[in-house]
Scaffold this motif. Structure first.
Motif, mmCIF file in Angstrom:
data_model
loop_
_atom_site.group_PDB
_atom_site.id
_atom_site.type_symbol
_atom_site.label_atom_id
_atom_site.label_comp_id
_atom_site.label_asym_id
_atom_site.label_seq_id
_atom_site.Cartn_x
_atom_site.Cartn_y
_atom_site.Cartn_z
ATOM 1 N N LEU A 1 -11.747 -2.080 1.284
ATOM 2 C CA LEU A 1 -10.736 -1.120 0.635
ATOM 3 C C LEU A 1 -9.295 -1.797 0.317
ATOM 4 O O LEU A 1 -8.617 -0.715 -0.438
ATOM 5 N N ALA A 2 -8.631 -2.246 1.159
ATOM 6 C CA ALA A 2 -7.131 -2.884 0.867
ATOM 7 C C ALA A 2 -7.397 -3.159 -0.576
ATOM 8 O O ALA A 2 -6.614 -2.832 -1.324
ATOM 9 N N ALA A 3 -8.293 -4.346 -0.906
ATOM 10 C CA ALA A 3 -8.185 -4.988 -2.076
ATOM 11 C C ALA A 3 -8.383 -4.395 -2.921
ATOM 12 O O ALA A 3 -8.277 -3.943 -4.088
ATOM 13 N N ALA A 4 -9.065 -2.683 -3.104
ATOM 14 C CA ALA A 4 -9.699 -2.038 -3.803
ATOM 15 C C ALA A 4 -8.580 -1.043 -3.680
ATOM 16 O O ALA A 4 -8.238 -0.110 -5.444
ATOM 17 N N GLY A 5 -7.490 -1.120 -3.238
ATOM 18 C CA GLY A 5 -5.644 -0.193 -3.720
ATOM 19 C C GLY A 5 -5.199 -1.109 -4.051
ATOM 20 O O GLY A 5 -3.843 -0.629 -4.375
ATOM 21 N N ARG A 6 -5.213 -2.238 -4.721
ATOM 22 C CA ARG A 6 -4.450 -3.866 -5.660
ATOM 23 C C ARG A 6 -3.518 -3.957 -3.873
ATOM 24 O O ARG A 6 -2.215 -4.173 -4.153
ATOM 25 N N ALA B 1 -9.682 -22.457 12.270
ATOM 26 C CA ALA B 1 -10.061 -22.728 10.633
ATOM 27 C C ALA B 1 -10.999 -22.147 10.456
ATOM 28 O O ALA B 1 -11.086 -21.333 9.156
ATOM 29 N N ASP B 2 -12.215 -22.861 10.967
ATOM 30 C CA ASP B 2 -13.585 -21.651 10.819
ATOM 31 C C ASP B 2 -13.151 -20.391 10.560
ATOM 32 O O ASP B 2 -13.803 -19.385 9.564
ATOM 33 N N ALA B 3 -13.018 -19.695 11.399
ATOM 34 C CA ALA B 3 -12.259 -17.735 11.355
ATOM 35 C C ALA B 3 -11.722 -17.686 9.941
ATOM 36 O O ALA B 3 -12.006 -16.800 9.674
ATOM 37 N N PHE B 4 -10.908 -18.271 9.662
ATOM 38 C CA PHE B 4 -9.609 -18.373 8.437
ATOM 39 C C PHE B 4 -10.551 -18.005 7.247
ATOM 40 O O PHE B 4 -10.360 -17.535 6.364
ATOM 41 N N ARG B 5 -11.312 -19.366 7.047
ATOM 42 C CA ARG B 5 -12.400 -19.595 5.803
ATOM 43 C C ARG B 5 -12.907 -18.408 5.522
ATOM 44 O O ARG B 5 -13.492 -18.418 4.515
ATOM 45 N N ARG B 6 -13.580 -18.047 6.731
ATOM 46 C CA ARG B 6 -14.708 -17.105 6.361
ATOM 47 C C ARG B 6 -14.157 -15.259 6.139
ATOM 48 O O ARG B 6 -13.988 -14.628 5.159
ATOM 49 N N LEU B 7 -12.820 -15.373 6.548
ATOM 50 C CA LEU B 7 -11.799 -14.473 6.262
ATOM 51 C C LEU B 7 -11.002 -14.667 4.709
ATOM 52 O O LEU B 7 -11.371 -13.741 3.968
ATOM 53 N N ALA B 8 -10.889 -15.787 4.562
ATOM 54 C CA ALA B 8 -10.336 -15.637 3.072
ATOM 55 C C ALA B 8 -11.533 -15.871 2.208
ATOM 56 O O ALA B 8 -11.037 -15.104 1.176
ATOM 57 N N ALA B 9 -13.105 -15.478 1.949
ATOM 58 C CA ALA B 9 -14.207 -15.594 1.308
ATOM 59 C C ALA B 9 -13.743 -13.781 1.547
ATOM 60 O O ALA B 9 -14.682 -13.443 0.509
ATOM 61 N N MET B 10 -13.712 -13.347 2.294
ATOM 62 C CA MET B 10 -13.447 -11.961 2.298
ATOM 63 C C MET B 10 -12.624 -11.512 1.403
ATOM 64 O O MET B 10 -12.325 -10.032 1.079
ATOM 65 N N GLY B 11 -11.091 -11.899 1.538
ATOM 66 C CA GLY B 11 -10.876 -11.278 0.345
ATOM 67 C C GLY B 11 -9.046 -11.459 0.781
ATOM 68 O O GLY B 11 -8.438 -10.617 0.209
ATOM 69 N N ARG C 1 0.802 -12.761 -5.266
ATOM 70 C CA ARG C 1 -0.297 -13.061 -5.010
ATOM 71 C C ARG C 1 -1.014 -11.338 -5.515
ATOM 72 O O ARG C 1 -2.120 -11.529 -5.620
ATOM 73 N N LEU C 2 -0.008 -10.635 -5.815
ATOM 74 C CA LEU C 2 -0.488 -9.728 -6.442
ATOM 75 C C LEU C 2 -0.977 -9.591 -8.386
ATOM 76 O O LEU C 2 -0.734 -10.359 -8.344
ATOM 77 N N LEU D 1 0.764 -1.427 0.161
ATOM 78 C CA LEU D 1 0.146 0.070 0.310
ATOM 79 C C LEU D 1 0.679 1.583 -0.110
ATOM 80 O O LEU D 1 1.625 1.259 0.913
ATOM 81 N N GLU D 2 1.078 1.915 -1.514
ATOM 82 C CA GLU D 2 2.215 3.203 -1.402
ATOM 83 C C GLU D 2 1.133 3.811 -0.694
ATOM 84 O O GLU D 2 0.398 4.591 -0.557
ATOM 85 N N PRO D 3 1.858 5.187 -0.060
ATOM 86 C CA PRO D 3 1.940 6.937 0.305
ATOM 87 C C PRO D 3 0.968 7.175 -0.855
ATOM 88 O O PRO D 3 1.432 7.381 -1.812
ATOM 89 N N GLY D 4 0.052 8.210 -0.673
ATOM 90 C CA GLY D 4 -1.000 8.992 -2.035
ATOM 91 C C GLY D 4 -2.212 8.825 -1.889
ATOM 92 O O GLY D 4 -2.432 8.093 -0.929
ATOM 93 N N PRO D 5 -2.949 8.962 -2.325
ATOM 94 C CA PRO D 5 -4.215 9.179 -2.339
ATOM 95 C C PRO D 5 -4.558 7.508 -2.462
ATOM 96 O O PRO D 5 -4.297 6.989 -3.725
ATOM 97 N N GLY D 6 -6.016 7.308 -1.961
ATOM 98 C CA GLY D 6 -6.224 5.738 -2.544
ATOM 99 C C GLY D 6 -7.804 5.240 -1.678
ATOM 100 O O GLY D 6 -7.687 6.460 -0.611
#
Ligand code: AMP
Ligand code: FE
Ligand code: FE
Ligand code: ZN
Length: 278
Positions: free
Chosen positions: A177-182, A201-211, A277-278, A80-85
């Motif tokens: 928001l992070a994903a929207a800024g690549r 396992a369940d928590a990270f499965r949900r987080l993986a689904a969130m991106g 993964r970028l 995540l680079e400094p600047g607008p986003g």
């Protein structure tokens, strides 16, 4: 070569300038570090100039506190680079929330018999991201506590008498928001979320689904057993892993850059798999 993907400078609550942090990383033989100051990217430009000078790589990053049903979660954001986003703009709101909360905590603990002023707190902060660690430093300077940890344990830590909440994002919004800024995301030191062993396992499965991109399997405070268990879970869920010391300079005594408490090693292959993964 080894890397360290979780470090703090004086731009937030570490004690080394960004330049000094990079000099220490080069001297320690690291090929790359990520600067992950809380809620700010203001140390990145200085750190990157130093990294260019020393021939090592500087990954820009930040660390957010986000809400999660079982407690609080820290989310590392990479590339995540400094600047607008979208997320960069939100960081400004989060820092504003810090200012409001710092003033409220200062008034509250003064009432509780631990007098301290905002001026004293700001005297201990070098950057724009100010928080409880700097309030703790001001209390230590007053002679009210022996060190930062004691101030957290007795007064400022979550659930302690001087604790007040601040503005945070929920995990899904922050990841989005992070994903929207690549940018890429990794859950920092998962042992602090308040999950039972069987709930990861369940928590990270949900987080993986969130991106979510990755799990910080390797952290100074993780046992070897937890590191391996989280790495295995990441593989099972198709997530990457990250690792870092969470170095804060004198702010976390005993935690060394790239080495944690002495048994931490994060290979540069971890960074390359993350970058893929970028
Ligand atoms: P804040 O961001 O203002 O809510 O403060 C949280 C930060 O305080 C964390 O990111 C840690 O760097 C630091 N911290 C939390 N607990 C402790 C502790 N027990 N001792 C020293 N520093 C702590
Ligand atoms: Fe910190
Ligand atoms: Fe953290
Ligand atoms: Zn951290």
């Amino acid at each position: 070569m080894a890397v360290d993907l979780h470090t703090h400078s004086a731009a937030s609550d570490g004690t080394d300038t960004p330049q000094r942090l990079v000099e220490l990383a080069a001297a320690a033989g690291l090929s790359a570090i990520a600067l992950t100051d809380h809620d700010t990217l203001s140390g990145i430009d200085e750190a990157r100039r130093a990294a260019d000078h020393h021939g090592i790589e500087l990954i820009s990053g930040t660390e957010l506190s986000v809400s999660w049903p079982t407690g609080k979660m820290h989310l590392l954001v990479y590339f995540l680079e400094p600047g607008p986003g979208p997320l960069q703009d939100e960081l400004e709101q989060l820092r504003e929330g810090r200012h409001e909360r710092n003033a409220a905590i200062v008034a509250h603990i003064t009432d509780l018999g631990f007098p301290v002023t905002m001026d004293e707190v700001l005297h201990h902060a070098a950057g724009e991201s100010v928080g409880r660690p700097h309030i703790a430093d001001a209390l230590v300077a007053r002679g009210l506590f022996p060190d930062r940890s004691a101030a957290f344990e007795q007064l400022l830590g979550d659930g302690r008498p001087g604790y007040l909440p601040r503005r945070t994002l929920d995990a899904e919004t922050a990841i989005g928001l992070a994903a929207a800024g690549r940018a890429l995301t990794s859950v920092a030191h998962p042992y602090t979320i308040g999950l039972e062993r069987g709930e990861y396992a369940d928590a990270f499965r949900r987080l993986a689904a969130m991106g979510l991109t990755a799990i910080e399997s390797h952290h100074s405070e993780h046992s070897v057993e937890l590191r391996l268990r989280l790495a295995e879970l990441a593989t099972d869920l198709g997530l990457a892993t990250t690792g870092g010391s969470d170095y804060h300079g004198l702010g976390k005594p005993g935690v060394e850059l790239g080495r944690g408490h002495g048994d931490l090693v994060v290979g540069d292959d971890v960074l390359e798999r993350l970058r893929a993964r970028l």
